[in-house]
Scaffold this active site. Structure first.
Site, mmCIF file in Angstrom:
data_model
loop_
_atom_site.group_PDB
_atom_site.id
_atom_site.type_symbol
_atom_site.label_atom_id
_atom_site.label_comp_id
_atom_site.label_asym_id
_atom_site.label_seq_id
_atom_site.Cartn_x
_atom_site.Cartn_y
_atom_site.Cartn_z
ATOM 1 N N LYS A 14 -70.029 67.372 45.265
ATOM 2 C CA LYS A 14 -70.546 66.446 46.283
ATOM 3 C C LYS A 14 -69.462 66.103 47.313
ATOM 4 O O LYS A 14 -69.701 66.159 48.508
ATOM 5 C CB LYS A 14 -71.073 65.152 45.628
ATOM 6 C CG LYS A 14 -72.159 65.371 44.590
ATOM 7 C CD LYS A 14 -72.681 64.068 44.013
ATOM 8 C CE LYS A 14 -71.675 63.266 43.210
ATOM 9 N NZ LYS A 14 -71.246 63.892 41.945
ATOM 10 N N ARG A 89 -77.314 56.004 42.309
ATOM 11 C CA ARG A 89 -77.115 56.558 40.976
ATOM 12 C C ARG A 89 -78.068 55.962 39.940
ATOM 13 O O ARG A 89 -78.000 56.322 38.770
ATOM 14 C CB ARG A 89 -75.695 56.239 40.542
ATOM 15 C CG ARG A 89 -74.757 57.429 40.495
ATOM 16 C CD ARG A 89 -73.382 56.880 40.168
ATOM 17 N NE ARG A 89 -72.519 57.849 39.604
ATOM 18 C CZ ARG A 89 -71.585 58.495 40.305
ATOM 19 N NH1 ARG A 89 -71.468 58.336 41.595
ATOM 20 N NH2 ARG A 89 -70.786 59.328 39.683
ATOM 21 N N ARG A 128 -59.187 69.770 38.038
ATOM 22 C CA ARG A 128 -58.761 68.790 39.039
ATOM 23 C C ARG A 128 -57.850 67.741 38.401
ATOM 24 O O ARG A 128 -56.886 67.302 39.005
ATOM 25 C CB ARG A 128 -59.972 68.107 39.675
ATOM 26 C CG ARG A 128 -59.544 67.130 40.760
ATOM 27 C CD ARG A 128 -60.690 66.501 41.490
ATOM 28 N NE ARG A 128 -61.546 65.749 40.588
ATOM 29 C CZ ARG A 128 -62.710 65.227 40.938
ATOM 30 N NH1 ARG A 128 -63.154 65.393 42.153
ATOM 31 N NH2 ARG A 128 -63.428 64.551 40.064
ATOM 32 N N ARG A 134 -56.360 62.046 38.760
ATOM 33 C CA ARG A 134 -57.458 61.067 38.740
ATOM 34 C C ARG A 134 -57.755 60.669 37.287
ATOM 35 O O ARG A 134 -57.979 61.535 36.432
ATOM 36 C CB ARG A 134 -58.697 61.696 39.414
ATOM 37 C CG ARG A 134 -59.739 60.664 39.754
ATOM 38 C CD ARG A 134 -60.816 61.257 40.601
ATOM 39 N NE ARG A 134 -62.114 60.956 40.037
ATOM 40 C CZ ARG A 134 -63.265 61.237 40.587
ATOM 41 N NH1 ARG A 134 -63.294 61.833 41.760
ATOM 42 N NH2 ARG A 134 -64.409 60.932 39.986
ATOM 43 N N ARG A 146 -69.292 60.818 31.310
ATOM 44 C CA ARG A 146 -69.808 60.762 32.691
ATOM 45 C C ARG A 146 -71.043 61.654 32.823
ATOM 46 O O ARG A 146 -72.021 61.278 33.485
ATOM 47 C CB ARG A 146 -68.724 61.217 33.680
ATOM 48 C CG ARG A 146 -67.665 60.158 33.915
ATOM 49 C CD ARG A 146 -66.369 60.741 34.440
ATOM 50 N NE ARG A 146 -66.459 61.331 35.760
ATOM 51 C CZ ARG A 146 -65.524 62.139 36.270
ATOM 52 N NH1 ARG A 146 -64.450 62.442 35.572
ATOM 53 N NH2 ARG A 146 -65.660 62.644 37.478
HETATM 54 P P1 AP5 Z 1 -66.021 67.452 43.881
HETATM 55 O O1 AP5 Z 1 -66.414 67.948 45.214
HETATM 56 O O2 AP5 Z 1 -65.024 66.332 43.806
HETATM 57 O O3 AP5 Z 1 -67.305 67.091 43.027
HETATM 58 P P2 AP5 Z 1 -68.088 65.731 42.937
HETATM 59 O O4 AP5 Z 1 -69.494 66.064 42.640
HETATM 60 O O5 AP5 Z 1 -67.802 64.884 44.149
HETATM 61 O O6 AP5 Z 1 -67.357 65.173 41.646
HETATM 62 P P3 AP5 Z 1 -66.771 63.757 41.291
HETATM 63 O O7 AP5 Z 1 -65.996 63.858 40.028
HETATM 64 O O8 AP5 Z 1 -66.011 63.162 42.431
HETATM 65 O O9 AP5 Z 1 -68.101 63.031 41.011
HETATM 66 P P4 AP5 Z 1 -68.384 61.788 40.187
HETATM 67 O O10 AP5 Z 1 -69.817 61.622 40.438
HETATM 68 O O11 AP5 Z 1 -67.942 61.812 38.780
HETATM 69 O O12 AP5 Z 1 -67.374 60.766 40.850
HETATM 70 P P5 AP5 Z 1 -67.539 59.500 41.766
HETATM 71 O O13 AP5 Z 1 -66.297 59.373 42.511
HETATM 72 O O14 AP5 Z 1 -68.845 59.517 42.499
HETATM 73 O O15 AP5 Z 1 -65.496 68.722 43.044
HETATM 74 C C1 AP5 Z 1 -64.967 68.580 41.746
HETATM 75 C C2 AP5 Z 1 -63.889 69.672 41.560
HETATM 76 O O16 AP5 Z 1 -64.498 70.951 41.616
HETATM 77 C C3 AP5 Z 1 -62.803 69.664 42.651
HETATM 78 O O17 AP5 Z 1 -61.566 69.957 42.088
HETATM 79 C C4 AP5 Z 1 -63.259 70.791 43.599
HETATM 80 O O18 AP5 Z 1 -62.181 71.382 44.263
HETATM 81 C C5 AP5 Z 1 -63.935 71.761 42.647
HETATM 82 N N1 AP5 Z 1 -65.032 72.512 43.279
HETATM 83 C C6 AP5 Z 1 -65.924 72.047 44.202
HETATM 84 N N2 AP5 Z 1 -66.776 73.017 44.550
HETATM 85 C C7 AP5 Z 1 -66.445 74.112 43.811
HETATM 86 C C8 AP5 Z 1 -66.976 75.425 43.734
HETATM 87 N N3 AP5 Z 1 -68.019 75.807 44.468
HETATM 88 N N4 AP5 Z 1 -66.403 76.294 42.855
HETATM 89 C C9 AP5 Z 1 -65.330 75.905 42.106
HETATM 90 N N5 AP5 Z 1 -64.776 74.676 42.147
HETATM 91 C C10 AP5 Z 1 -65.330 73.780 43.001
HETATM 92 O O19 AP5 Z 1 -67.679 58.339 40.676
HETATM 93 C C11 AP5 Z 1 -66.593 57.968 39.832
HETATM 94 C C12 AP5 Z 1 -66.970 56.719 39.038
HETATM 95 O O20 AP5 Z 1 -67.198 55.618 39.950
HETATM 96 C C13 AP5 Z 1 -68.277 56.805 38.223
HETATM 97 O O21 AP5 Z 1 -68.061 57.365 36.945
HETATM 98 C C14 AP5 Z 1 -68.696 55.320 38.157
HETATM 99 O O22 AP5 Z 1 -67.924 54.630 37.181
HETATM 100 C C15 AP5 Z 1 -68.293 54.788 39.515
HETATM 101 N N6 AP5 Z 1 -69.382 54.901 40.517
HETATM 102 C C16 AP5 Z 1 -69.380 55.656 41.652
HETATM 103 N N7 AP5 Z 1 -70.540 55.510 42.320
HETATM 104 C C17 AP5 Z 1 -71.295 54.644 41.598
HETATM 105 C C18 AP5 Z 1 -72.608 54.125 41.771
HETATM 106 N N8 AP5 Z 1 -73.379 54.459 42.815
HETATM 107 N N9 AP5 Z 1 -73.089 53.278 40.818
HETATM 108 C C19 AP5 Z 1 -72.337 52.923 39.762
HETATM 109 N N10 AP5 Z 1 -71.073 53.384 39.539
HETATM 110 C C20 AP5 Z 1 -70.560 54.235 40.457
#
Ligand code: AP5
Length: 191
Positions: A14, A89, A128, A134, A146
């Protein structure tokens, strides 16, 4: 306005795809994960409260993230549109987002959902974790939690958008550019 929900499990790409989409379509990127990590780095009260949930891979309470998004929408007055990354979410968050946008005479255009198999998600996040430091990418149990939380609490949001004919699944495996082309093809049909 073009308002896109970019959806998918942790590690589905994402954040990676949002960076490319905001450049191509001139949108504002709203990532609740990034906003929460900034609060955490600044050691605000909100950040300290959120850390308790994020470290375990649990969701931060709805009222906290909904309030945060409401403030960000107010800060960004006249824009082409938004990419919502990691929000909504829960179904309550999806309902709240519709209300917030209706108050600004706009609405979600579509939800694009990246589909990536479990093993690939774990592999990407562990990789990552080695480089970025992180906290929630360091431990395989937190990563698994997660993904469990995603299936239990977040995946039902798909039905919310499906019922409104706004849900578009996308194959999230392949090169970053291939996936970007798939996303653009769907978004271009709705501009
Ligand atoms: P990346 O692009 O970072 O993927 P992502 O889907 O953004 O993954 P995240 O880990 O950031 O998502 P998340 O939902 O766990 O985290 P968030 O910050 O929202 O890619 C991941 C890796 O893969 C990178 O290294 C990238 O280079 C690699 N990659 C990408 N594309 C690729 C490809 N095609 N091939 C190979 N490799 C690739 O949330 C974190 C925490 O915050 C949650 O657990 C929760 O506690 C809280 N939180 C956030 N939002 C909310 C909400 N709305 N409600 C409640 N709690 C929330």
């Amino acid at each position: 306005m073009l308002n896109v929900v970019l959806f998918g499990p942790p590690g589905s790409g994402k954040g990676t795809q949002s960076a490319k989409l905001i450049e191509k379509y001139g949108l504002v990127h709203l990532s609740t994960g990034d906003i929460l990590r900034a609060e955490l780095a600044a050691q605000t009260e909100l950040g300290k409260e959120a850390k308790r949930y994020m470290d375990k891979g649990e969701l931060v309470p709805d009222h906290v993230v909904i309030g945060m998004i409401g403030r960000k929408l107010d800060e960004n007055g006249k824009v082409n549109g938004f990419i919502f990354d990691g929000f909504p979410r829960t179904t309550s968050q999806a309902e709240a987002l519709d209300t917030l946008l209706a108050g600004k005479n706009t609405s979600i255009t579509l939800m694009v959902a990246l589909d990536v198999p479990h093993e690939e998600l774990v592999k990407r996040l562990l990789n990552r974790g080695k480089e970025s430091g992180r906290a929630d990418d360091q431990n395989v149990e937190v990563i698994e939690n997660r993904i469990r939380v995603y299936h239990r609490e977040t995946a039902p949001v798909i039905q919310y958008y499906e019922a409104r004919n706004k849900f578009y699944p996308i194959n999230g495996v392949g090169s970053i550019d291939e996936i970007f082309s798939r996303l653009c093809e769907v978004i271009d049909r709705h501009k």
